[in-house]
Design a protein around this motif. Structure first.
Motif, PDB file in Angstrom:
ATOM      1  N   ILE A 167       3.833   9.981  -9.911  1.00  0.00           N
ATOM      2  CA  ILE A 167       3.249  10.207 -11.236  1.00  0.00           C
ATOM      3  C   ILE A 167       2.569  11.565 -11.288  1.00  0.00           C
ATOM      4  O   ILE A 167       2.716  12.335 -12.253  1.00  0.00           O
ATOM      5  N   ILE A 168       1.841  11.892 -10.251  1.00  0.00           N
ATOM      6  CA  ILE A 168       1.141  13.187 -10.211  1.00  0.00           C
ATOM      7  C   ILE A 168       2.152  14.327 -10.219  1.00  0.00           C
ATOM      8  O   ILE A 168       1.982  15.344 -10.897  1.00  0.00           O
ATOM      9  N   ARG A 169       3.251  14.162  -9.444  1.00  0.00           N
ATOM     10  CA  ARG A 169       4.269  15.226  -9.369  1.00  0.00           C
ATOM     11  C   ARG A 169       4.931  15.470 -10.721  1.00  0.00           C
ATOM     12  O   ARG A 169       5.093  16.612 -11.156  1.00  0.00           O
ATOM     13  N   PHE A 170       5.288  14.414 -11.414  1.00  0.00           N
ATOM     14  CA  PHE A 170       5.903  14.571 -12.736  1.00  0.00           C
ATOM     15  C   PHE A 170       4.934  15.177 -13.739  1.00  0.00           C
ATOM     16  O   PHE A 170       5.321  15.984 -14.581  1.00  0.00           O
ATOM     17  N   TYR A 171       3.666  14.809 -13.649  1.00  0.00           N
ATOM     18  CA  TYR A 171       2.667  15.344 -14.574  1.00  0.00           C
ATOM     19  C   TYR A 171       2.526  16.852 -14.385  1.00  0.00           C
ATOM     20  O   TYR A 171       2.509  17.629 -15.340  1.00  0.00           O
ATOM     21  N   LEU A 172       2.433  17.273 -13.147  1.00  0.00           N
ATOM     22  CA  LEU A 172       2.294  18.709 -12.864  1.00  0.00           C
ATOM     23  C   LEU A 172       3.544  19.484 -13.280  1.00  0.00           C
ATOM     24  O   LEU A 172       3.470  20.620 -13.759  1.00  0.00           O
ATOM     25  N   HIS A 173       4.694  18.857 -13.103  1.00  0.00           N
ATOM     26  CA  HIS A 173       5.941  19.557 -13.430  1.00  0.00           C
ATOM     27  C   HIS A 173       6.080  19.821 -14.926  1.00  0.00           C
ATOM     28  O   HIS A 173       6.489  20.903 -15.346  1.00  0.00           O
ATOM     29  N   TYR A 174       5.744  18.850 -15.749  1.00  0.00           N
ATOM     30  CA  TYR A 174       5.945  18.985 -17.191  1.00  0.00           C
ATOM     31  C   TYR A 174       4.794  19.710 -17.889  1.00  0.00           C
ATOM     32  O   TYR A 174       4.926  20.138 -19.028  1.00  0.00           O
ATOM     33  N   ILE A 214       0.833  -1.206   0.000  1.00  0.00           N
ATOM     34  CA  ILE A 214       0.000   0.000   0.000  1.00  0.00           C
ATOM     35  C   ILE A 214       0.866   1.254   0.000  1.00  0.00           C
ATOM     36  O   ILE A 214       0.625   2.217  -0.743  1.00  0.00           O
ATOM     37  N   ILE A 215       1.907   1.260   0.827  1.00  0.00           N
ATOM     38  CA  ILE A 215       2.793   2.443   0.913  1.00  0.00           C
ATOM     39  C   ILE A 215       3.493   2.680  -0.415  1.00  0.00           C
ATOM     40  O   ILE A 215       3.572   3.810  -0.913  1.00  0.00           O
ATOM     41  N   LEU A 216       4.025   1.593  -1.007  1.00  0.00           N
ATOM     42  CA  LEU A 216       4.740   1.730  -2.287  1.00  0.00           C
ATOM     43  C   LEU A 216       3.808   2.206  -3.392  1.00  0.00           C
ATOM     44  O   LEU A 216       4.191   3.046  -4.226  1.00  0.00           O
ATOM     45  N   SER A 217       2.590   1.679  -3.386  1.00  0.00           N
ATOM     46  CA  SER A 217       1.631   2.096  -4.411  1.00  0.00           C
ATOM     47  C   SER A 217       1.291   3.575  -4.258  1.00  0.00           C
ATOM     48  O   SER A 217       1.172   4.317  -5.239  1.00  0.00           O
ATOM     49  N   THR A 218       1.133   4.005  -3.027  1.00  0.00           N
ATOM     50  CA  THR A 218       0.818   5.423  -2.771  1.00  0.00           C
ATOM     51  C   THR A 218       1.955   6.330  -3.248  1.00  0.00           C
ATOM     52  O   THR A 218       1.727   7.363  -3.896  1.00  0.00           O
ATOM     53  N   LEU A 219       3.183   5.932  -2.918  1.00  0.00           N
ATOM     54  CA  LEU A 219       4.343   6.721  -3.359  1.00  0.00           C
ATOM     55  C   LEU A 219       4.444   6.776  -4.867  1.00  0.00           C
ATOM     56  O   LEU A 219       4.778   7.811  -5.466  1.00  0.00           O
ATOM     57  N   PHE A 220       4.156   5.682  -5.524  1.00  0.00           N
ATOM     58  CA  PHE A 220       4.208   5.637  -6.974  1.00  0.00           C
ATOM     59  C   PHE A 220       3.197   6.582  -7.599  1.00  0.00           C
ATOM     60  O   PHE A 220       3.478   7.332  -8.530  1.00  0.00           O
TER      61      PHE A 220
END
Length: 788
Positions: free
Chosen positions: A41-48, A31-37
């Motif tokens: 993804i959201i962070r990279f999407y917002l950045h680009y 669960i923790i790893l999935s949340t971090l993943f």
């Protein structure tokens, strides 16, 4: 709110809670790893997808003289209009981009010259300082004449005014601290210094004693750097002596010059630019000094051209210290390599060769180690004779002739690492350890005792690194190719000849900084007089061996060619050589197969045919049988068999030599150890037995000479080379070249026609064969005192 209002009893809620906790503990990591993943993804999407933020830059409100700075920034933002016109705005935009990032330094920026040896030659001068000591005034006169001669010679060589007028300084009048703690300081233009010292040796208290004391104190002073004179370009010392009072160096000849040379090496970080020169006041002083000066001028010219001494072997700064010379038994000495050892042991012994006197100690340690160690398999020699099934040839894919030793091959890397210089694609040259020894006055090889070869003037080379045998005692297993026929690219003989000479001289020049090298022998070494074609491989294998020999003889370089009696066709067409060797490693077919491990199936027939050719040639060339004795293989009970071979070939000479110990790496699969090395008394006993066996067959051979240090003894035909009660094994080289020029390479002349003077008394049987001019030393460089 009470849970009962929702119709949920406390017991049910407790069960749900327990289940949720259990579920969390069981699956918390995924669960923790999935949340971090998902968050990543959201962070990279917002950045680009975010619009890039543009920095606002204020326009320049000032001007500078620089042409690049007469421009302004294009705009503060995208919506602002440019201050200048479009032609300037594009340049301003580039300027803005350059200013935004880190500053870059381009290669075309002019750098200021550094204060040191690497400064531009136009900005630095070289000052030669000639120091001397004198009691009677004679050295002062010599020093001034020498300085003037150096100045005139440098002007003739057009050194572009790099060298200033040499200065002559009396050590009795100068302040040592100004010159021998640090180089002189100069407030004007930068100057590099080169030191020359002319020193007579005195057995009374003199300025030499004070000078030596100063050098020692400077070196041992903890407040001063151990190498305070390292900034100088280099130094060299010449000593004067008197052989009437001190006949030898051990008795004091030029002893103070030797001490100064030693301490200068320590203080200058081993910048000995040329070997120590020594001359006698009354006899050869002028001649030795002229040789020393000639070598120095070459060094000075090299410094002027390159700015430094160049490539060289640094001395240890201590003439009595051994330099642990590497194994170079390429002068025809056969060496085997001992079995498995620890890495530490290999590193310790990889660069040393043992004296015969040390074999007892080594043998004991070998037995002790051998009891607990296992034999390791040796690297397999590169065999080019096995090519598998033949492939069908097509017109579109012709056969490609390969190089024997390509530059990117492991063979090339291995040989060059061992000190070989590879010339072309199949030739090599390497400096022999006896050449190094002779340069330092520590003894020459057996060829000097037997035939009058100067070891320091001998070049060790081969035009073919390939061989047709895989001998059990060969010291180059896995490093040189083998084959039964020539199937490689053939280099022209002039390329090989010029290449081996050039590389040999390079290696000799690298010895000029080694402690103990004698200047007169170094000068002589720069003229090759002899060539031993016995480095590694099979020289006679080279298709143009006669052309190569012709080039040697044209420059009056003697030729000593060694072959392994496996190429009778090439041997039959061989033209005159100064001396022709054939390796006779066994007395019968099975023993030869076991020792030489030849590649030819008809090896014994080839061997016999070569002996017949030598028998026919014995009155046209000096022929030699070379016997290498290995205990457990060909030493015991084979004297009679060797006598039969000598009877068949009737050589002029028979050399008998014990195999030389080499503890560098693994041996061949034969499993040779120190127990296979014969002691010199064992070799002597074998020679006496062989002499008796020859006399029994009516062959009048006698023991002519010996060289105990090489564990080598010479038998010679008594009817031909024993004249008026004296052995004459020495070669008259000038007479040989005269006959060759007069009668041609196939001319009809005999070995007696160029037989030289009588063999030196110290080289004859029972006297050891060590040149009395030289000094034997042990592995640490300390003189060996002969016990009588």
């Amino acid at each position: 709110m009470d849970l009962s209002d929702w119709g949920i009893s406390p017991s049910v809620m407790a069960k749900v809670t327990d289940y949720a906790v259990e579920l969390w503990h069981e699956h918390r990591i995924p669960i923790i790893l999935s949340t971090l993943f998902v968050l990543s993804i959201i962070r990279f999407y917002l950045h680009y997808t975010e619009e890039p933020h543009r920095l606002q830059v204020l326009p320049k409100l000032y001007k500078e003289k620089s042409q690049d700075d007469q421009k302004i920034v294009k705009s503060q933002t995208v919506e602002e209009k440019p201050v200048k016109q479009s032609s300037e705005s594009s340049e301003d935009e580039k300027s803005t981009k350059k200013k935004a990032g880190p500053r870059r330094i381009k290669g075309d920026i002019t750098k200021k010259p550094r204060a040191g040896a690497d400064a531009t030659r136009e900005a630095r001068k070289i000052q030669v300082l000639v120091f001397y000591t004198c009691l009677t005034g004679s050295t002062e006169k010599i020093a001034k004449q020498f300085a003037q001669s150096v100045e005139d010679s440098l002007k003739e060589k057009e050194t572009r005014s790099t060298y200033l007028t040499p200065k002559v300084l009396d050590l009795a009048e100068i302040d040592y601290d100004e010159y021998f703690i640090t180089p002189p300081k100069n407030e004007g233009e930068p100057i590099d210094y080169f030191y020359l010292l002319l020193l007579p040796s005195y057995n009374i208290d003199s300025i030499n004693d004070n000078f030596l004391e100063h050098l020692q104190e400077t070196h041992h002073d903890f407040r001063i750097d151990t190498s305070p004179l390292s900034p100088i370009l280099g130094y060299s010392v010449f000593g004067f002596g008197d052989r009437e009072g001190w006949p030898t160096e051990e008795e004091g000849f030029c002893f103070q010059a030797k001490e100064v040379d030693k301490w200068m090496a320590k203080l200058s970080a081993r910048k000995r630019a040329y070997p120590l020169g020594m001359g006698d006041w009354k006899t050869d002083g002028k001649e030795r000094m002229a040789e020393w000066q000639t070598g120095l001028l070459e060094v000075l010219q090299h410094i002027e051209e390159t700015g430094g001494l160049g490539e060289g072997v640094p001395g240890s700064g201590n003439p009595i210290e051994s330099d642990d010379e590497e194994i170079d038994d390429d002068d025809g000495e056969v060496v085997f390599e001992e079995g498995s050892e620890s890495k530490a042991t290999k590193q310790k012994s990889s660069s040393s060769i043992e004296d015969v006197e040390d074999l007892g100690r080594i043998m004991a340690s070998s037995r002790a180690d051998g009891a607990t160690s296992k034999k390791s398999s040796a690297p397999i020699a590169v065999d080019f004779t096995t090519e598998g099934k033949p492939k069908k040839k097509t017109a579109s894919a012709p056969a490609v002739v390969k190089e024997m030793v390509p530059k990117n091959s492991p063979t090339y890397n291995s040989l060059t690492k061992q000190g070989y210089a590879i010339v072309g694609s199949h030739s090599g040259v390497k400096i022999c350890r006896w050449t190094k020894s002779a340069l330092r006055g520590r003894g020459s090889c057996y060829k000097y005792s037997f035939y009058g070869i100067n070891s320091h003037q001998c070049m060790e080379t081969t035009p073919s690194l390939s061989c047709s045998n895989k001998c059990v005692f060969c010291w180059r297993h896995g490093t040189n190719p083998v084959g039964t026929s020539w199937r490689w690219v053939v280099d022209p003989p002039d390329l090989i000849f010029n290449g081996v000479k050039e590389n040999h001289y390079k290696k000799i020049k690298m010895m000029r900084g080694v402690p103990g090298v004698r200047a007169e022998r170094f000068a002589e070494a720069m003229r090759i007089r002899h060539c031993a074609l016995s480095l590694v491989g099979e020289p006679i294998f080279y298709p143009y061996i006669n052309e190569f020999l012709g080039m040697l003889h044209k420059e009056r370089i003697s030729s000593f060619l060694v072959c392994n009696a496996q190429h009778p066709d090439q041997l039959a067409t061989l033209q005159h050589v100064t001396q022709l060797y054939v390796s006779i490693d066994a007395s019968n077919k099975e023993s030869l197969r076991r020792i030489d491990r030849p590649l030819h199936r008809d090896f014994w027939e080839r061997f016999q045919k070569c002996l017949e050719i030598l028998r026919e040639r014995r009155f046209r060339q000096r022929t030699v049988f070379r016997l290498t004795l290995v205990k457990g293989f060909n030493l015991e009970d084979e004297a009679e068999g060797y006598a039969d071979l000598v009877e068949k070939g009737l050589p002029c000479f028979v050399e008998i030599k014990g195999v030389t110990y080499c503890g560098t790496s693994t041996s061949s699969s034969a499993g040779l150890t120190m127990s296979n090395v014969p002691f010199y008394p064992e070799v002597q006993d074998f020679v006496v037995a062989l002499e008796k066996a020859l006399l029994k067959r009516g062959l009048n051979y006698g023991i002519a000479a010996e060289h105990a240090h090489s564990c080598c003894i010479l038998l010679a035909d008594k009817e031909r080379f024993f004249v008026k009660g004296k052995w004459h094994t020495i070669i008259d080289y000038e007479k040989f070249f005269e006959l060759l020029e007069k009668k041609g390479p196939d001319g009809d002349f005999s070995p007696e026609d160029y037989m030289g003077p009588e063999t030196p008394e110290w080289a004859t049987w029972g006297r050891g064969g060590f040149d009395p001019r030289d000094q034997r030393v042990d592995r640490k460089g300390k003189p060996i005192v002969e016990v009588t």
